[in-house]
Design an enzyme around this catalytic site. Structure first.
Site, PDB file in Angstrom:
ATOM      1  N   ARG A  93       0.812  -1.218   0.000  1.00 11.95           N
ATOM      2  CA  ARG A  93       0.000   0.000   0.000  1.00 11.95           C
ATOM      3  C   ARG A  93       0.849   1.274   0.000  1.00 11.95           C
ATOM      4  O   ARG A  93       0.323   2.366  -0.046  1.00 11.95           O
ATOM      5  CB  ARG A  93      -0.955  -0.035   1.209  1.00 11.95           C
ATOM      6  CG  ARG A  93      -2.114  -0.988   0.964  1.00 11.95           C
ATOM      7  CD  ARG A  93      -2.819  -1.352   2.240  1.00 11.95           C
ATOM      8  NE  ARG A  93      -1.921  -2.116   3.112  1.00 11.95           N
ATOM      9  CZ  ARG A  93      -2.219  -2.524   4.343  1.00 11.95           C
ATOM     10  NH1 ARG A  93      -3.409  -2.219   4.856  1.00 11.95           N
ATOM     11  NH2 ARG A  93      -1.355  -3.212   5.043  1.00 11.95           N
ATOM     12  N   LYS A 189     -16.918   7.687  -0.094  1.00 15.67           N
ATOM     13  CA  LYS A 189     -17.061   8.818   0.832  1.00 15.67           C
ATOM     14  C   LYS A 189     -17.340  10.059   0.017  1.00 15.67           C
ATOM     15  O   LYS A 189     -16.685  10.272  -1.008  1.00 15.67           O
ATOM     16  CB  LYS A 189     -15.747   9.034   1.594  1.00 15.67           C
ATOM     17  CG  LYS A 189     -15.251   7.829   2.361  1.00 15.67           C
ATOM     18  CD  LYS A 189     -15.856   7.725   3.723  1.00 15.67           C
ATOM     19  CE  LYS A 189     -15.337   6.488   4.433  1.00 15.67           C
ATOM     20  NZ  LYS A 189     -13.882   6.469   4.549  1.00 15.67           N
TER      21      LYS A 189
END
Lengths: 309, 309, 309, 309, 309, 309
Positions: A93, A189
């Site tokens: 990541r 979101k």
């Protein structure tokens, strides 16, 4: 062919060897009192097509450095080809700079492995596809989608909807959805209006549906917790299945997965799951057969691509 | 400091030089009758901090090879540091293997640039963040979000909603939305139920809203066409603004952008836009000031990061 | 063994495959609308001894970049060895700096090929012998002298003289002359006296002789035109034969070769010759058998050197 | 700036230092009894722009290895940039494979120098121009043509003709001829007819002329001897001047140059000429000023290219 | 100049910065819950001459990986030069293969540092001198001999003898002995006769003498324990001083050093010594002044060699 | 398998070939009059597993450069693997910097060999074990301890003591002593007291014993001379045996070894010993069988490690 296991995940290595019908190669790995690693291969590897199985999961520094040292020893012992089998690729990541003066650690790791002497990599469900490009040589990129989908199909769930917790996994969710012939939904979101703080939205209709949420990595379970809230708020049935490839399960992960609306948690064994974390609702599917098949095909120069999807 | 322009986009190079208050370095670039490129720098570059401006847009083979040859000539002429300013990074969408036996051309290009002798890269809105990791050395990754957002703010649009045509741009859309203090919506493709073919969905409410769609690259305009259909189907006002960084505009792009529901198309000048494609509704914002500022700061070892966002 | 063809010269590739008694490997090469190349090998190349046939003739940027991308795909697909068969090596005449701040593109190309992943090169009649040294690995350097000489011998020309148009080809001319047991002559430019402009001189006696002029590359035919003038001025018979390995034939080449004093033009097929340029006096000899033999021997680790001369 | 001299040619190094108005850097070079070289720089070179002067003339193994060891020591002592000044580049005539299974030693030497840590090269009249491409970094390629031509102009020779002993030097001869405004001639070998053995031919008219023969390297003088014979046979005046850049003078060279038809032999001092070989007719012109000027300009990042021709 | 501290030894870094009269550069280093390291430099390092202070002591995997990640971040943030200050070089005792199929981890670490982007290394009292050669670039190899000797001189010990616990440190012991103008003795293991098991011998006369034992690294204290026994058996006074550079102090080290015949233990602060291990008889001498001086000189291109001995 | 011999030690190469039951490969090595080396392999090496036998003994520059050139030729002729068999590794004693601004020539040599194209190294009794780490690839490190010990055992010497002339060889001496079941002693230099100049000490009791001194390399014999004096001074019997692996024998070596207290000198044939130096007391044991066995096992991918000790 010689297959060796680092200390990160001996159970998976044993299962792979079992599938291959071979014994793991003799290998001594110890620590000196001052924390330095010492390794020694116990049998000749001269001219060998050597495979090293080591997920770079936590403790990630130790597992990574051990892997590098093992590769160095193989190289100096005249192994002909060294393939790192990395069921889990730590630091995946950190594959980009989000802010100035950050590292790109996922690339650094690839460079370190090449420097130590890796010729070939076998990995599974890399967090970002572009990580394949961090290596100069071949990467066989396996996926657990088949394993997870096949298992899910046996559950005979009714009125199913596949859910991606965020935009990052939509591509994978589509593949699972198409195998299960189910619709999908995507969490995200957003700011619904000026001055309103960010909330969780959901694209797709989950009302009354049996949701299956997939993420590649579940670390502390925070985003799973949020998507479950969102799904329930949008009317999903409170019998949610969670699936993931890499069960990191750090911090509060087990606590969060224990909430009653989560009915089952399906993971693979790319990372060792200690007994203390093996709550009853967790189902561990083994990826060992897939890794064994890949090793077998690499060894015999057969096509691995049929294992990719 | 010496700034040179390849032949890909002389207008942008001139604009950058103008911002810097300098003249572009003397450089001869011609073709032999058999199509081979010939280059020669017309002034000493010994010890110079040299910048080469060249977007690798179409004709991509020619622009890329010319760039590599220019770098070779600079290196052999004892330039101290060679920075490639790549307003557009061609092949960025081939940054991974989607199928077996494909190349990862975006990585190959990075490797070729390093081999030719590049020390440093300045790029803008790379299609995938991980492309930064394809380079071993520093990459200053600029963004046009500020330029686009500032311009959009001057339009005084009413009841705005930012729209990402697919999951790939949600991260960028969030940044624009937060600058404009507007909500967002996301297009996606899904199978609404078993046996039903894939349709375009939309997350977020666009009813009666003035939509602004952003994509990093508009190639043939196909996905813009689809998201406009989807927005209209979901009740958006038929006065949609399209924004993008890299106006590739190949194939039917201009035809598709000409549909009346698209009111304005805002692009930057990272790629040359021929007069024939400059339909009235297209607004070209110049990124030249941003590139000039980055070059100035790199040259003086000042922080570039404040230009990143 | 797997032999693949780029798009530069499919006829030659087919002829080579025919000599080898094999089918060319399955390979998809297309362009996206924005000019980017996309390639995909259609069959497993894992562990293969792969040969890629691609002369880097015009359009040289496209052919070269396609070759690099093909190599990248092969490398990432675990080919064991990748041999580039380059019947024509573009940019070979830019193998040195004649003036300051020029590139050495012939070396750059060699470096790019190595970076992409080439292990081995097969080339023919490189413009400068030292180009072999631009590669770190093995180069099998074939020559068409045998093919051309054998054909010329069948023409039963009388009172023959071999002619090099300039000092650069004398070494090759000597080899042909010794096979045909004929004398040679050399063209050159010189200032016959102070203040007199450069004229074409000729070393060797061509009076009443049937001249055979050889050059490695004929691009626009300008130097052939000049040497023909010179030969005629020195009393050569107006039945001149022109031979070359690489028929680039750019610009006015065909027009110049059409002059009546040139009786026959003998070339090989290292570069595709479009139908429009195939005037009757051109004889195309195929080098495909030679390339096939080289591939066969490389594959079986037999000596290739007997093909060199 | 720090300029150091290896042991190959201390006189030239001293002359260069003298031109620069500096002292050569302190450096100890000795041999152990078992023939191993030992070196130690006697002063700090940290951060220095270091120049090492060493022609790789005979004994070539010793001079080359000493140079490599000196570079290693400079690199490890934190020199900022290391420039090898190579007045003579040994092995330059092995820049290609003429036969199978030969090395390309001129390339190997370039690779060894890069490995040791060379950043930059200054050379003079390389035997083949393509050797510049054997280096990845900058090569400043000086020429002695100006020095030689200027001197020749002062001799006020009458009815001059410039002569290249073979096809390899025609390019250089043209440059000298154009400076002296004189015609040129070229020697070559050919078979005048079938079954006749190779003889020496000559292109250009030398009858009654004062010939100046130039070659880049005179090793044993064999080809000079032959061209002198040829010139005399074609009626040249028996007062021939021989010029060369690199006076290797091995084997019978002095004996051959002593023949009375050779009136003067003009050489530069790129290679040390022992007193025993300094016969009266040899004139040694110093290239030290040219090397000093190049070093000065490299150090100050001024253009060196005006020294090239 | 910018000096940064990893997390391995903040006290030493602070002391070095204090000597330099500067503040350590802003740097954030944290861990994610899954054990991954995250770093971010808090200030611009563009063009900086950056120094990273990090002994690779225990936990060695963590300290090493953190260092590599810091280097990657600096490199990508355009630091001009990156110097790793390694007060302690972990894995230094694995600098060779003692048995087949072992790694040479000390070389691997050097290669990993180079891959990450290190340009320069500052180290102290490397276990084997040849480790300097494991790096391609400059290594400034400091020694604590001066610090230790100066301190020992102030103790006014009477009738002193310097002792090396084994053959590996004799070279260093000689240097200390010559500064203290004292005799020396050497411990070793040997078989006194056929069939007798190995015992500890001692070369040199220690009867009634005040012994000072020096070793570069004290890990578990085992060999110190043995040499103390040997010294006592040979009549040394039971007031022995132990000195070492690198106080690893693993396992039973403190327990062993606590024996009453050991009067004082003198160490440097290249490795952090936790409070729990700071028994009263341990004297810690700071090497921070030496490191500060080296950094200062490297930054200003002054000679560091005067610090070497 | 193809085994070739450089010119450094043809007798050893012939003996190795004889053990292998093969003929050495055809190889032409000559010198041009100007001292340049020319090599050409006389048979195809395409795909071969090639072994090059060349100790880099005096004349070390010539032997080393010849080796590098041979490797280059093999590489360019498509050898599959190139193994350098280096019975003696010159410059091994320059494996560290003892003083500032020295080179680390032993590392440089390793780097040069890698650059030329070496894949694998076979060496014997390297002066420092860490030299193995100077190579990136495999090093098979043989030892002559077995050969020497076996021979010594046949001498039936009485009351033997093994002696290391200094601290550097104690590790090896222990191995020989343990095979011969004899005690050991170690020579060293020390200052017995303040103000007294350095003298030779000896650890261990040699009174009345038959001493066997071993050193890896005997160059001028100076340290042998000193240890013999020391042994006699400590009461050893004046019938001392000297053993070494690498008989460099430079300078006064033969003179020193001729002293009557030295009864026998046992060496191996890793370095050619000219007839003039073959005094009667020298016994040459051949290491050819060991090298042949190693080559055989490398070729067949069998374990070599059993030959290590």
């Amino acid at each position: 062919m010689a297959v060796f296991s680092g200390t990160a995940h001996p159970e998976l290595s044993a299962a792979i060897a079992n599938h291959l019908g071979i014994k793991l190669g003799g290998l001594k790995i110890t620590r000196f009192p001052d924390s330095e690693i010492y390794v020694k291969f116990e049998e000749s590897v001269r001219g060998a097509d050597a495979f090293l199985i080591q997920p770079t999961c936590a403790p990630i520094d130790a597992n990574l450095l051990e892997l590098l040292i093992l590769v160095d020893a193989l190289k100096r012992a005249s192994a002909r080809r060294i393939t790192a089998v990395l069921p889990y690729y730590g630091y995946a990541r950190q594959e980009k700079k989000d802010r100035p003066r950050e590292p790109i650690t996922a690339k650094l790791i690839a460079d370190l492995l090449r420097t130590a002497g890796i010729d070939h990599v076998v990995a599974m469900d890399l967090h970002a596809d572009a990580i394949q490009g961090f290596f100069d040589g071949p990467v066989d990129h396996l996926t657990s989608i088949g394993i997870l989908s096949d298992y899910l199909a046996t559950r005979n769930l009714d009125n199913v909807c596949l859910v991606s917790p965020d935009e990052g996994r939509v591509k994978t969710i589509r593949k699972i959805a198409s195998r299960l012939r189910a619709p999908l939904a995507v969490g995200y979101k957003f700011h619904p209006a000026h001055g309103v703080s960010e909330i969780s939205g959901l694209a797709g209709d989950v009302r009354g549906k049996t949701c299956i949420v997939y993420d590649d990595i579940i670390s502390t379970g925070g985003s799973i917790d949020e998507i479950v809230d969102t799904l329930l708020a949008h009317g999903a049935r409170p019998e949610i299945t969670i699936a993931c490839t890499h069960a990191v399960f750090a911090g509060k992960a087990i606590e969060r997965l224990s909430r009653p609306e989560i009915k089952e948690v399906i993971v693979t064994d790319t990372i060792p799951l200690p007994a203390a974390k093996r709550i009853p609702k967790i189902t561990v599917l083994s990826a060992s057969g897939l890794f064994a098949e890949a090793i077998q095909r690499i060894w015999t120069d057969s096509s691995v691509s049929s294992l990719f999807d």
